[in-house]
Design a protein around this motif. Sequence first.
Motif, PDB file in Angstrom:
ATOM      1  N   MET A   1       0.839  -1.203   0.000  1.00 62.90           N
ATOM      2  CA  MET A   1       0.000   0.000   0.000  1.00 62.90           C
ATOM      3  C   MET A   1       0.873   1.250   0.000  1.00 62.90           C
ATOM      4  SD  MET A   1      -2.735   1.295   2.882  1.00 62.90           S
ATOM      5  CE  MET A   1      -3.767  -0.162   2.705  1.00 62.90           C
ATOM      6  N   TYR A  61      -5.384  10.390   0.019  1.00 64.77           N
ATOM      7  CA  TYR A  61      -5.218   9.357   1.043  1.00 64.77           C
ATOM      8  C   TYR A  61      -3.820   9.448   1.644  1.00 64.77           C
ATOM      9  CZ  TYR A  61      -9.332   7.315  -1.195  1.00 64.77           C
ATOM     10  OH  TYR A  61     -10.588   7.118  -1.713  1.00 64.77           O
ATOM     11  N   GLY A  64      -3.211   5.066   4.260  1.00 64.49           N
ATOM     12  CA  GLY A  64      -4.364   4.181   4.134  1.00 64.49           C
ATOM     13  C   GLY A  64      -5.700   4.783   4.493  1.00 64.49           C
TER      14      GLY A  64
END
Length: 243
Positions: A1, A61, A64
């Motif tokens: 991520m 973002y 996360g």
Amino acid sequence: MSMFELEGLTKRFGGLTAVDDLSFTVDRGEIVGLIGPNGSGKSTVFNCTMGRYSVTDGSIYFDGEEITDDDTHEVVERGLSRVSQESNPIDAMTVAANIKLFTLPNSVRTMRGGGDEETIFEYAARVDIEDKLHEEPGSLPHADVRRLEIAKALATEPEMLLLDEPFAGMNQQEIDELVTKFETFRDEGMTMIVVDHNMGGLMRLVDRVVVIHNGVKIAEGDPDEIAENETVRNAYLGSSEAM
């Protein structure tokens, strides 16, 4: 991520679209350069990220979680801090007191608490102004005022820094020293996005470059790829700037 992500970020001011459907990501521990001619939307991206501007469309973002609608203090509390292109120390306070302000609890009702002397010294030492703590910002040379702005950002204990024109007004030796500092920050785990018109300093520092022109992303790649990119060169040569 990815640690940071813009997804279709758009910002309009009336009939002017300053940032147009911009998307890119930044991985943890990466340094990404965000470049483009004057007026291309770079500072607008930072202002949207830090909650200074509302977002017209798209999402932002960090770590996360969506921060698109967060206020500035909420963004900072999450671990994201900005070094603005305008230095704005409080001249009536010492360097130490300026840094300490950014360690205080997030409340306009309190001036108590914050970092102790040792902590303030450590923030200053990270940018080599620990011997200037009892001076006032107005007495400092330009490069040290810029270092103070970085120390203030570090005092919020960020995981990621947005650096807006950190090399502005510095000579080559000062730029080289600051590049080395930023590389040390990366080695310590800091993630960074850097906006600057000093291509020598920026290209030496960054892992990857995102290029925007008139608010639109026109290229992305490593520094060597961007330096050879014909579209990027034309965008700069068509303005008052050159790579």
